[in-house]
Design a protein around this motif. Structure first.
Motif, PDB file in Angstrom:
ATOM      1  N   GLU A  25      61.624  11.371  28.927  1.00 31.39           N
ATOM      2  CA  GLU A  25      62.324  10.297  29.914  1.00 31.39           C
ATOM      3  C   GLU A  25      62.581   9.017  29.385  1.00 31.39           C
ATOM      4  OE1 GLU A  25      61.993   8.752  34.288  1.00 31.39           O
ATOM      5  OE2 GLU A  25      60.503   9.848  33.776  1.00 31.39           O
ATOM      6  N   ARG A  26      61.593   8.543  28.402  1.00 33.89           N
ATOM      7  CA  ARG A  26      61.475   7.383  27.803  1.00 33.89           C
ATOM      8  C   ARG A  26      62.548   7.506  26.673  1.00 33.89           C
ATOM      9  NH1 ARG A  26      62.987   3.684  26.423  1.00 33.89           N
ATOM     10  NH2 ARG A  26      61.852   1.651  25.435  1.00 33.89           N
ATOM     11  N   LEU A  27      62.988   8.350  26.138  1.00 39.78           N
ATOM     12  CA  LEU A  27      63.773   8.834  24.961  1.00 39.78           C
ATOM     13  C   LEU A  27      65.262   8.708  25.526  1.00 39.78           C
ATOM     14  CD1 LEU A  27      62.464  11.240  22.572  1.00 39.78           C
ATOM     15  CD2 LEU A  27      63.010   9.110  21.857  1.00 39.78           C
ATOM     16  N   SER A  28      65.600   8.971  26.769  1.00 39.03           N
ATOM     17  CA  SER A  28      66.772   9.004  27.427  1.00 39.03           C
ATOM     18  C   SER A  28      67.207   7.553  27.851  1.00 39.03           C
ATOM     19  CB  SER A  28      66.908  10.038  28.666  1.00 39.03           C
ATOM     20  OG  SER A  28      65.892   9.460  29.519  1.00 39.03           O
ATOM     21  N   ASP A  46      70.259   0.374  23.240  1.00 49.74           N
ATOM     22  CA  ASP A  46      71.104   1.243  23.013  1.00 49.74           C
ATOM     23  C   ASP A  46      70.222   2.694  23.121  1.00 49.74           C
ATOM     24  OD1 ASP A  46      73.328  -0.364  21.724  1.00 49.74           O
ATOM     25  OD2 ASP A  46      71.603  -0.723  20.295  1.00 49.74           O
ATOM     26  N   LYS A  47      71.021   3.614  23.417  1.00 47.16           N
ATOM     27  CA  LYS A  47      70.271   4.946  23.761  1.00 47.16           C
ATOM     28  C   LYS A  47      70.298   5.762  22.620  1.00 47.16           C
ATOM     29  CE  LYS A  47      71.165   5.746  28.574  1.00 47.16           C
ATOM     30  NZ  LYS A  47      71.918   6.392  29.763  1.00 47.16           N
ATOM     31  N   PHE A  48      69.556   6.764  22.312  1.00 40.28           N
ATOM     32  CA  PHE A  48      69.417   7.403  21.306  1.00 40.28           C
ATOM     33  C   PHE A  48      70.630   8.431  20.811  1.00 40.28           C
ATOM     34  CE2 PHE A  48      67.493  10.684  18.207  1.00 40.28           C
ATOM     35  CZ  PHE A  48      66.459   9.606  17.570  1.00 40.28           C
ATOM     36  N   HIS A 338      65.536   0.290  15.846  1.00 40.90           N
ATOM     37  CA  HIS A 338      65.117   0.290  17.154  1.00 40.90           C
ATOM     38  C   HIS A 338      63.559   0.490  16.697  1.00 40.90           C
ATOM     39  CE1 HIS A 338      69.275   0.679  17.790  1.00 40.90           C
ATOM     40  NE2 HIS A 338      69.287  -0.190  19.109  1.00 40.90           N
ATOM     41  N   PRO A 339      62.753  -0.230  16.403  1.00 45.84           N
ATOM     42  CA  PRO A 339      61.402   0.295  15.995  1.00 45.84           C
ATOM     43  C   PRO A 339      60.588   0.895  17.081  1.00 45.84           C
ATOM     44  CG  PRO A 339      61.891  -1.754  14.862  1.00 45.84           C
ATOM     45  CD  PRO A 339      62.982  -1.460  16.047  1.00 45.84           C
ATOM     46  N   SER A 340      60.909   0.363  18.497  1.00 42.52           N
ATOM     47  CA  SER A 340      60.068   0.973  19.677  1.00 42.52           C
ATOM     48  C   SER A 340      60.517   2.224  19.930  1.00 42.52           C
ATOM     49  CB  SER A 340      60.519  -0.053  20.724  1.00 42.52           C
ATOM     50  OG  SER A 340      61.842  -0.168  21.328  1.00 42.52           O
ATOM     51  N   ALA A 341      61.583   3.138  19.367  1.00 48.38           N
ATOM     52  CA  ALA A 341      61.812   4.161  19.443  1.00 48.38           C
ATOM     53  C   ALA A 341      61.067   5.022  18.777  1.00 48.38           C
ATOM     54  CB  ALA A 341      63.325   4.660  19.277  1.00 48.38           C
ATOM     55  N   LEU A 346      57.947  10.345  18.322  1.00 45.65           N
ATOM     56  CA  LEU A 346      56.572  11.281  17.853  1.00 45.65           C
ATOM     57  C   LEU A 346      55.731  11.816  18.861  1.00 45.65           C
ATOM     58  CD1 LEU A 346      55.284   8.596  14.997  1.00 45.65           C
ATOM     59  CD2 LEU A 346      56.662  10.553  14.532  1.00 45.65           C
ATOM     60  N   ALA A 347      55.869  10.986  19.779  1.00 46.48           N
ATOM     61  CA  ALA A 347      55.056  11.851  20.958  1.00 46.48           C
ATOM     62  C   ALA A 347      55.915  13.033  21.545  1.00 46.48           C
ATOM     63  CB  ALA A 347      54.688  10.681  22.193  1.00 46.48           C
TER      64      ALA A 347
END
Length: 430
Positions: A25-28, A46-48, A338-341, A346-347
């Protein structure tokens, strides 16, 4: 021991994929960029860019988890030293089985041919019968080789990998044309295609109680999802198109093909463990996904229509096929910007790999129907946990769905207990 193993598998699947869903959900959601761009969604980020890269990352993590598990398990009993890493990982069977199958098929066909020819010679019925016997033997030989090839370990693994690789993108595409509640409701019926395809494709037989259990669990989960008031409010915003429902149906069929073929593989190759299948499937998925990541693909699938002649005029000007940059380079550039992605990525990969360990352990020891029953009831038990902990409220229809599901689980438990008691009586009598 079987009950303890099943409890561990169920707990592992629930825990790993509960956290995995949070990462997904976080990646979306959009990520803030260290290089602000006017193309960002209202400054939110921006989205992945590539679902294929996410699938590839999870395949890499799955192969790493399976390798670590198999090697760690083989060290204490000395099998790693005695058998070697290739045998422990199951790669020797995958790489050498095609030659072994061919040799075995040739030997079997040769024996059949000599047996048929010998019988024909003993009957002394003339040259015509001998020619007919030789032709029948040759036909049997071809059938034996073809059947042996389709039942081989590499072919079945490649088949499962193709199913698994295509199911995800089709599911994502269907979600663009249907509401999320419809997707969840459709996924709750996943037991049906698994059961039906096991019967139709691989001629597996199930007891009448198994059909009853599948019906009860499917109806109960459907009731639980259908009567959820939150899902109902979310689903009112958009209509479900026929195209989206068709894609959802294709996705369910592919899921059924995946699970039923996994059962078939374990039936034909009983010495192949669940983690060995997990490793080989993840490696094959990487091989299938890698070309799609490194090659420029059409920006839109509809642009491929420009390659075909128009029905009215062959001289019409066709627009060029627009190619998008390789998904691998755009994904890596996205992570740098986007380093926060990186943390949720990884999770997502690691939790998916760990969850796959429990999934393949369940398939190997309890079959795909049990696994699908575990996965489709995960949402139900998560909601029941939230009711107990956070005092959330369920609608009356949802409580009725819970009762139907528990009725199915009760029937399953009663049948298992009856089988165990019968086996214990037979052992005692013997």
């Amino acid at each position: 021991m079987g009950v303890v193993r099943l409890a561990v598998c169920v707990s592992g699947v629930y825990a790993a994929f509960l956290l995995w869903a949070i990462a997904q959900e976080r990646l979306s959601a959009p990520f803030p960029s260290i290089y602000p761009s006017p193309h960002s969604e209202h400054g939110a980020g921006d989205k992945f860019p590539s679902p294929l890269f996410l699938n590839f990352a999870q395949a890499v993590a799955s192969s790493a988890c399976a390798t670590a598990y198999l090697l760690a398990k083989a060290v204490p009993d000395g099998s790693l030293r005695s058998r070697g890493a290739m045998a422990v990982l199951g790669l020797d069977r995958v790489l050498g089985l095609s030659l072994g199958d061919k040799k075995a098929a040739d030997e079997l066909a040769s024996k059949q041919e000599s047996k048929v020819l010998g019988k024909q010679e003993d009957k002394t019925s003339g040259q015509l019968q001998r020619a007919g016997g030789a032709q029948a033997a040759a036909t049997g030989e071809k059938r034996g080789r073809a059947d042996n090839w389709t039942r081989s370990l590499p072919f079945l693994l490649l088949q499962i990998s193709l199913f698994q690789t295509t199911a995800g993108p089709i599911g994502f595409l269907s979600l663009r044309h249907i509401s999320y509640p419809t997707m969840v409701l459709g996924k709750s019926c996943k037991l049906i295609p698994v059961l039906v395809l096991n019967v139709l494709l691989y001629r597996r037989r199930f007891s009448s109680s198994k059909y009853l259990i599948v019906a009860l669990v499917t109806i109960g989960i459907s009731m639980f999802m259908l009567f959820d008031p939150k899902k109902g409010r979310k689903g009112k915003g958009g209509a479900d198109s026929a195209w989206g429902l068709g894609l959802l149906l294709v996705n369910l069929v592919i899921d059924g093909l995946t699970n039923s073929t996994q059962d078939h593989l374990f039936h034909l190759h009983p010495g192949f463990s669940g983690q060995q299948m997990m490793l080989c499937m993840s490696l094959m998925s990487q091989l299938l996904l890698l070309p799609l990541l490194v090659l420029p693909l059409p920006a839109h699938a509809s642009s491929l229509l420009a390659l075909f002649p128009t029905p009215l005029s062959s001289s019409a000007v066709r627009p060029p096929v627009l190619l998008s940059p390789p998904a691998l380079s755009t994904s890596l550039a996205f992570v740098r910007a986007h380093p926060s992605a990186l943390a949720p990525l990884l999770a997502y990969a690691a939790l998916g790999g760990v969850g796959q360990l429990f999934i393949f352990e369940t398939i190997a020891h309890f079959g795909s129907l049990t696994l699908v029953m575990v996965t489709v009831t995960r949402k139900l038990f998560t909601m029941l946990l939230s009711v107990a902990v956070y005092r959330h409220q369920l609608a009356p229809g949802q409580w009725a769905g819970v009762a139907v599901v528990f009725a199915g689980i009760g029937v399953e438990a009663g049948i298992k207990r009856r089988d165990v008691m019968r086996k214990a009586r037979r052992d005692k009598a013997a």
